[in-house]
Scaffold this motif. Sequence first.
Motif, PDB file in Angstrom:
ATOM      1  N   THR A 134      29.526  33.517  42.887  1.00  0.00           N
ATOM      2  CA  THR A 134      29.766  33.857  44.401  1.00  0.00           C
ATOM      3  C   THR A 134      28.921  34.980  45.246  1.00  0.00           C
ATOM      4  O   THR A 134      28.878  34.102  46.444  1.00  0.00           O
ATOM      5  N   LEU A 138      27.799  33.295  48.435  1.00  0.00           N
ATOM      6  CA  LEU A 138      26.984  33.644  49.588  1.00  0.00           C
ATOM      7  C   LEU A 138      26.323  33.889  50.486  1.00  0.00           C
ATOM      8  O   LEU A 138      25.893  33.759  51.712  1.00  0.00           O
ATOM      9  N   HIS A 141      25.120  30.525  52.010  1.00  0.00           N
ATOM     10  CA  HIS A 141      26.073  30.882  53.291  1.00  0.00           C
ATOM     11  C   HIS A 141      24.853  31.184  54.329  1.00  0.00           C
ATOM     12  O   HIS A 141      24.917  30.579  55.653  1.00  0.00           O
ATOM     13  N   TYR A 172      29.614  42.114  60.410  1.00  0.00           N
ATOM     14  CA  TYR A 172      28.719  41.076  58.964  1.00  0.00           C
ATOM     15  C   TYR A 172      27.485  42.273  57.671  1.00  0.00           C
ATOM     16  O   TYR A 172      28.234  41.529  57.117  1.00  0.00           O
ATOM     17  N   ALA A 176      31.073  42.020  56.011  1.00  0.00           N
ATOM     18  CA  ALA A 176      30.837  39.997  54.925  1.00  0.00           C
ATOM     19  C   ALA A 176      30.131  41.237  53.971  1.00  0.00           C
ATOM     20  O   ALA A 176      30.204  40.675  52.360  1.00  0.00           O
ATOM     21  N   PHE A 208      33.616  24.042  48.960  1.00  0.00           N
ATOM     22  CA  PHE A 208      32.788  25.195  50.127  1.00  0.00           C
ATOM     23  C   PHE A 208      31.264  24.227  50.525  1.00  0.00           C
ATOM     24  O   PHE A 208      31.218  23.895  51.348  1.00  0.00           O
ATOM     25  N   GLU A 212      30.641  23.612  53.935  1.00  0.00           N
ATOM     26  CA  GLU A 212      29.195  24.309  54.420  1.00  0.00           C
ATOM     27  C   GLU A 212      28.442  22.948  55.479  1.00  0.00           C
ATOM     28  O   GLU A 212      28.257  23.169  56.132  1.00  0.00           O
ATOM     29  N   GLU A 252      34.048  26.438  59.243  1.00  0.00           N
ATOM     30  CA  GLU A 252      32.940  27.852  58.300  1.00  0.00           C
ATOM     31  C   GLU A 252      34.427  28.411  57.989  1.00  0.00           C
ATOM     32  O   GLU A 252      34.483  29.265  57.722  1.00  0.00           O
ATOM     33  N   TRP A 256      34.689  29.529  53.756  1.00  0.00           N
ATOM     34  CA  TRP A 256      35.002  31.036  53.739  1.00  0.00           C
ATOM     35  C   TRP A 256      36.213  31.441  52.292  1.00  0.00           C
ATOM     36  O   TRP A 256      36.497  31.573  51.379  1.00  0.00           O
ATOM     37  N   ILE A 259      34.690  29.990  48.901  1.00  0.00           N
ATOM     38  CA  ILE A 259      34.578  31.354  48.753  1.00  0.00           C
ATOM     39  C   ILE A 259      35.489  32.267  47.910  1.00  0.00           C
ATOM     40  O   ILE A 259      35.338  32.269  46.652  1.00  0.00           O
ATOM     41  N   ILE A 269      36.891  39.586  50.177  1.00  0.00           N
ATOM     42  CA  ILE A 269      37.536  37.886  51.320  1.00  0.00           C
ATOM     43  C   ILE A 269      37.355  37.796  52.231  1.00  0.00           C
ATOM     44  O   ILE A 269      37.606  36.833  53.427  1.00  0.00           O
ATOM     45  N   THR A 273      37.318  37.079  56.328  1.00  0.00           N
ATOM     46  CA  THR A 273      37.816  35.662  56.656  1.00  0.00           C
ATOM     47  C   THR A 273      38.909  35.606  57.728  1.00  0.00           C
ATOM     48  O   THR A 273      39.570  35.250  58.713  1.00  0.00           O
TER      49      THR A 273
END
Length: 311
Positions: A134, A138, A141, A172, A176, A208, A212, A252, A256, A259, A269, A273
């Motif tokens: 994880t 992160l 990303h 953020y 996040a 993921f 991405e 996007e 998430w 993740i 998370i 999101t």
Amino acid sequence: MASKITLSVEPRGKPIGKLPKELVISLSDSGAALHESIAQISGASVHRLRITKGSDRSVVPNSKDTSIEATGLRNSSVIHVKDLGPQIAWRTVFIIEYLGPLLIPALFLFPLRPLVYFNYDQPLPNPSNVQLLTCAMLTLHFLKREYETLFVHRFSSATMPIFNIFKNSGHYWFLAGFNVAYWVFRPDSWAASSEPNQALVWAGLALFVFSELANLNAHLVLRNLRRPGTTERGIPSGFGFSWVTCPNYFFEILAWLGIFLASQLNLSILIFTLVGGLQMWSWAWKKEKRYRKEFGDKYKKKRTVIFPFLF
């Protein structure tokens, strides 16, 4: 029709030193030339100026591609000039806001781990494989986000008000960064299990990686619609753009969710999101409306702006 016109200039909001009361400009000059003229005379930074027409309060764009004649300004027209206050480059804001969640997960998982989780029995167990995975997801990303900020994105505006950096970074860094890292890397979180649900791990990782790459492709499509140094826009097409207005937001959110699955369904998370998804949904609808207005019948209207068949 006279090639030159005289505009009546009035401040809007707080006074601007040395702002002229009148300005003579050619109809063939650009909106950018108008901004530069007022900035040079008043001594204010061109990036701090917002010019609107007195007749309808519409913005006179700071663009080399829009002529004074095209804005509808005529002789004796009134323009309002507002000082937007201290500014900061969009690119700088993005770099700073992504820096927090880029660094915080690794800091929580390694050097700060004993301090953050001081109330657990010491020594703390080593991070689990899922926690390491994880953290890597992160980090990758937000490394991608930083790369896109530096080398992919082309911004329609050079700057934004400097105080926005606190709002943007707060979202953020705390939601996040601190929020996700604290809950995912706790010694008793679901991600800490030595026997995680492997189906969730592999499904999340696959989702993921796909998302991405698809998100990066969407950003490259959008980048190529605009020539360097211009604010021109085109109608985007390609993978995902026939489904929704903003596939970059769609992918996007999917990243998430990947993740979220790999972390063994950590709710922090999911919260990030959902909050981010609502904001992106608002932005996407504004972009859809802008496309419809700007391109008219050339643009195929979308009923869903982020999620196919849903939103």
